[in-house]
Design a protein around this motif. Structure first.
Motif, mmCIF file in Angstrom:
data_model
loop_
_atom_site.group_PDB
_atom_site.id
_atom_site.type_symbol
_atom_site.label_atom_id
_atom_site.label_comp_id
_atom_site.label_asym_id
_atom_site.label_seq_id
_atom_site.Cartn_x
_atom_site.Cartn_y
_atom_site.Cartn_z
ATOM 1 N N TRP A 111 0.663 -0.825 -0.129
ATOM 2 C CA TRP A 111 0.225 0.064 0.149
ATOM 3 C C TRP A 111 0.872 0.891 -0.275
ATOM 4 N N VAL A 112 0.725 2.046 -1.083
ATOM 5 C CA VAL A 112 1.920 3.480 -1.210
ATOM 6 C C VAL A 112 0.779 4.808 -1.282
ATOM 7 N N GLU A 113 1.326 5.203 -0.905
ATOM 8 C CA GLU A 113 0.568 6.699 -0.601
ATOM 9 C C GLU A 113 0.920 7.642 -1.674
ATOM 10 N N ALA A 114 0.330 8.020 -2.091
ATOM 11 C CA ALA A 114 0.498 9.171 -3.486
ATOM 12 C C ALA A 114 -1.254 9.823 -3.615
ATOM 13 N N ASP A 115 -1.461 11.134 -4.308
ATOM 14 C CA ASP A 115 -2.281 11.668 -4.556
ATOM 15 C C ASP A 115 -2.553 11.366 -5.632
ATOM 16 N N THR A 116 -1.967 10.751 -7.141
ATOM 17 C CA THR A 116 -2.972 9.846 -8.426
ATOM 18 C C THR A 116 -2.339 8.399 -8.429
ATOM 19 N N ALA A 118 -0.509 8.014 -11.143
ATOM 20 C CA ALA A 118 0.499 8.249 -11.607
ATOM 21 C C ALA A 118 1.703 8.399 -10.469
ATOM 22 N N ALA A 119 1.197 8.376 -10.028
ATOM 23 C CA ALA A 119 2.635 9.087 -8.706
ATOM 24 C C ALA A 119 2.716 8.001 -7.864
ATOM 25 N N SER A 120 1.795 7.276 -7.735
ATOM 26 C CA SER A 120 1.407 5.750 -6.897
ATOM 27 C C SER A 120 2.550 4.503 -7.675
ATOM 28 N N PHE A 121 2.268 4.672 -9.203
ATOM 29 C CA PHE A 121 2.916 3.628 -10.182
ATOM 30 C C PHE A 121 4.191 4.432 -9.952
ATOM 31 N N ALA A 122 4.566 5.857 -10.183
ATOM 32 C CA ALA A 122 5.966 6.187 -10.040
ATOM 33 C C ALA A 122 7.219 5.318 -8.285
ATOM 34 N N ARG A 123 6.506 5.901 -7.337
ATOM 35 C CA ARG A 123 6.800 4.598 -5.705
ATOM 36 C C ARG A 123 6.185 3.613 -6.468
ATOM 37 N N TRP A 124 5.975 2.809 -6.369
ATOM 38 C CA TRP A 124 5.763 1.611 -6.647
ATOM 39 C C TRP A 124 7.385 0.935 -7.599
ATOM 40 N N THR A 125 7.242 1.974 -8.363
ATOM 41 C CA THR A 125 8.443 1.192 -9.573
ATOM 42 C C THR A 125 9.909 2.084 -8.571
ATOM 43 N N THR A 126 9.921 3.029 -7.735
ATOM 44 C CA THR A 126 11.149 3.432 -6.866
ATOM 45 C C THR A 126 11.348 1.814 -5.709
ATOM 46 N N LEU A 127 9.807 1.711 -5.523
ATOM 47 C CA LEU A 127 10.084 0.307 -4.667
ATOM 48 C C LEU A 127 10.702 -1.120 -4.954
ATOM 49 N N ALA A 161 -3.153 2.131 8.398
ATOM 50 C CA ALA A 161 -3.352 2.708 7.238
ATOM 51 C C ALA A 161 -4.423 2.931 6.755
ATOM 52 N N LYS A 162 -5.833 2.486 8.291
ATOM 53 C CA LYS A 162 -7.094 2.477 7.850
ATOM 54 C C LYS A 162 -7.852 4.112 7.910
ATOM 55 N N ILE A 163 -6.803 4.568 8.351
ATOM 56 C CA ILE A 163 -7.263 6.155 8.728
ATOM 57 C C ILE A 163 -6.762 6.609 7.063
ATOM 58 N N ILE A 164 -6.276 6.969 6.227
ATOM 59 C CA ILE A 164 -6.076 7.535 5.321
ATOM 60 C C ILE A 164 -5.953 6.440 3.622
ATOM 61 N N THR A 165 -7.269 5.909 4.174
ATOM 62 C CA THR A 165 -7.474 5.151 3.343
ATOM 63 C C THR A 165 -7.523 5.896 1.787
ATOM 64 N N GLU A 166 -7.923 6.766 1.633
ATOM 65 C CA GLU A 166 -8.097 7.984 0.588
ATOM 66 C C GLU A 166 -7.125 7.847 -0.386
ATOM 67 N N LYS A 167 -5.741 7.423 0.400
ATOM 68 C CA LYS A 167 -4.832 7.794 -0.304
ATOM 69 C C LYS A 167 -3.513 6.866 -0.375
#
Length: 603
Positions: A111-116, A118-127, A161-167
């Motif tokens: 579970w990656v925190e991001a705004d969009t 595209a941003a989540s996939f970029a952080r997923w690639t970094t991970l 993680a349940k506190i900020i599920t929208e991000k």
């Protein structure tokens, strides 16, 4: 000076407060499954307060992994390395309800925190790239074609993680072709506080682990909060599960090739009337099984790891799940605790003394009853030819009283194009499709070379029934540069993930607590043959073309560049002298020939 001392005292007090909630614990569970199979489950827990984790004060949580998660904004991580196949019929229910195992190869979801997106996939690639370097694996090959976003299969297990599920964005990737080896075990052990030099981790030997019939390594990082929701901590759990063949594990390193057992080492049944010195009737192996930790793992346990982390409490480090009537021998410094129900016994390790345990072959050789799995699943490829095929999955509910509901999740490569209208689910005893079996469907089609196919089904199987799930697909033709070096072997398709929803059929009192969490089952991976070109033909064409081009180019170049002139046009060339010289040579040759002819006539 006083101000400096006051600041130093304040820093020490703050450090004590930061590390107050840190903790480390480990446990080894040994469960004989059959007379020749032993399940060994290693578990390691490392905790740190959320405040110390945020300030990068790492004690038991390894810095190498913690900084990666912080940089990639990862709130929850689950990483799996698995080889082999779990035998449900012989070994029963999977350990930890299947939550600590993955599909064949490497499986990762986070579970990656991001705004969009595209941003989540970029952080997923970094991970992925960071974990690839940390664990010496090919995790960086999890690209967009191997990444999916499950909707119903996985849920966050952390409280924070349940506190900020929208991000938070859930991303899942698999590498069924990855081969797990000692290069992955060494970084895994380096994440432990004692680096595998002490405690139960000293038993983790690569020669034994990867010789197992089935093995799985898991890393889970999540946030855990208490009931008030304020006192939170970061928990990292490392798990190693393996099923060992006791007879093969007891084989010495210098005798890895099976050889005939010496006569004096044979276990013979002396009660037979025809038993003699030159005749041996083998005794039942279930009545004479015995082993030690050194025989199974190659060495005894080297003391305890971080015994002071328990705060002076005696903790159980090794638990052997056998009935009370079984005989065991342990060192006198180990503290033994037996379960009230008589199903297991646990031992506490001495911090400085090695621990060795012997399971005796004397006395009754009994085993604890295995809990039957709540669902049996098998998956295979049907059809023939190079153009199209099909997938068939058999889902059997062994319960005789209640139906079972579960989520069926498949990730297919982009070159495997299923037809959703051919998806059918029927009872094995019926030839017609039953529309009541599939309750809900989520389907995301593939995009060529950009995204794979994602299929999630909510299925209900009636009691004592087998559901046959089938669909057809087309095989795409790849570019010749997209084939692996061993293209004729085929392409690996990731295993299907099955999330069992409670209740899980016939529940016993010993697994009620386990049913509070979701249980998982993974099928075996598939091997998909694709239309494969003859890669020797390009080589032959290249060689032939190069030869023709060399001959043609050489001839044309010679004609274009070389200049042809007459002999009389060459400067400094005396044609008359050349004619005289040639005529003299011809006359000399003629005289020799005529002279040799006269000599023969005279003789």
């Amino acid at each position: 000076m006083k101000a400096f001392q006051l600041s130093l005292l304040l820093f020490l007090l703050l450090s004590c407060y930061v590390y107050a909630d840190s903790d480390y614990n480990e446990r080894l569970d040994l469960t004989p499954l059959t007379p020749s199979s032993l399940l060994a489950s290693f578990q390691f827990w490392s905790n740190a307060s959320l405040q110390s984790y945020g300030q990068q004060h790492f004690e038991y949580i390894p810095r190498s992994l913690g900084q990666i998660l912080q940089h990639a904004k990862t709130h929850e991580l689950h990483l799996r390395f698995t080889t082999g196949r779990w035998d449900d019929e012989s070994w029963g229910r999977r350990p930890h309800g299947g939550r600590k195992e993955g599909g064949t190869g490497v499986e990762l979801w986070a579970w990656v925190e991001a705004d969009t997106d595209a941003a989540s996939f970029a952080r997923w690639t970094t991970l992925n790239h960071a974990l690839s370097g940390l664990f010496c694996a090919s995790i960086n090959f999890i690209d967009s074609t191997r990444t999916t976003r499950p909707r119903m299969t996985f849920e966050p297990t952390g409280d924070n993680a349940k506190i900020i599920t929208e991000k938070l964005y859930l991303l899942h990737g698999t590498l069924p072709r990855e081969v797990v080896c000692t290069e992955n075990l060494t970084p895994f052990l380096k994440l432990l506080p004692c680096k595998g030099k002490a405690g139960i981790a000293s038993l983790l030997n690569g020669h034994k682990l990867f010789d197992a019939s089935w093995q799985s390594m898991a890393i889970d990082v999540r946030s855990v909060c208490h009931s008030n929701g304020e006192d939170c901590s970061i928990e990292m759990e490392q798990t190693v599960d393996m099923v060992l063949d006791t007879e093969r594990s007891k084989r010495p390193r210098d005798n890895s090739i099976p050889r005939p057992i010496p006569k004096e080492a044979l276990l013979c049944n002396e009660s037979k009337p025809y038993a003699q010195d030159d005749a041996c009737y083998p005794s039942d192996i279930s009545r004479g099984q015995s082993w030690t930790l050194a025989e199974i793992f190659g060495r005894p346990i080297q003391g305890s790891c971080l015994a002071e982390a328990a705060g002076g409490k005696i903790r159980d480090s090794i638990c052997l799940h056998i009935p009370d009537e079984r005989e065991t021998n342990s060192p006198p410094h180990a503290i033994e605790t037996k379960h009230p129900e008589g199903s297991n016994r646990c031992y506490s390790l001495n911090p400085t003394e090695p621990f060795e345990m012997v399971l005796s072959h004397l006395g009754p050789q009994t085993f604890n009853a295995h809990a039957s799995p709540p669902l049996y699943a098998s998956r295979s490829i049907t059809g023939h030819g190079q153009e199209r095929g099909g997938v068939q999955t058999l889902l059997t509910n062994p319960s005789t009283a209640s139906a079972i509901n579960f989520v069926y999740f498949e990730t297919l490569p982009w070159f495997m194009k299923p037809y959703l209208h051919t998806l059918e689910a029927r009872i094995s005893t019926s030839a017609t499709t039953d529309p009541g079996i599939i309750k809900e469907t989520f389907y995301r089609p593939a995009l060529d070379r950009r995204r794979g196919t994602q299929l999630e089904l909510l299925i209900a199987v009636p009691p004592s029934s087998t559901v046959v799930l089938t669909y057809d697909f087309d095989k795409a033709i790849l570019r010749y540069t997209e084939y692996p070096p061993d293209a004729n072997r085929g392409f690996d398709v990731a295993p299907a993930v099955i999330r069992l929803l409670p209740p899980f059929g016939n529940a016993s009192s010993s697994i009620i607590k386990d049913e509070q969490q979701a249980n998982y089952i993974r099928t075996t991976s598939l091997l998909l043959p694709l239309p494969t070109p003859d890669f020797s033909m390009p080589y032959n064409v290249i060689i032939l073309t190069s030869t023709v081009m060399a001959l043609a180019f050489g001839s044309i170049f010679n004609l274009l560049v070389r200049r042809f002139v007459g002999a009389y046009e060459v400067e400094g060339w005396d044609l008359t002298a050349f004619k005289v010289k040639v005529r003299g040579r011809l006359l000399t040759l003629k005289a020799r020939l005529l002279g040799s002819g006269k000599e023969k006539k005279e003789q």
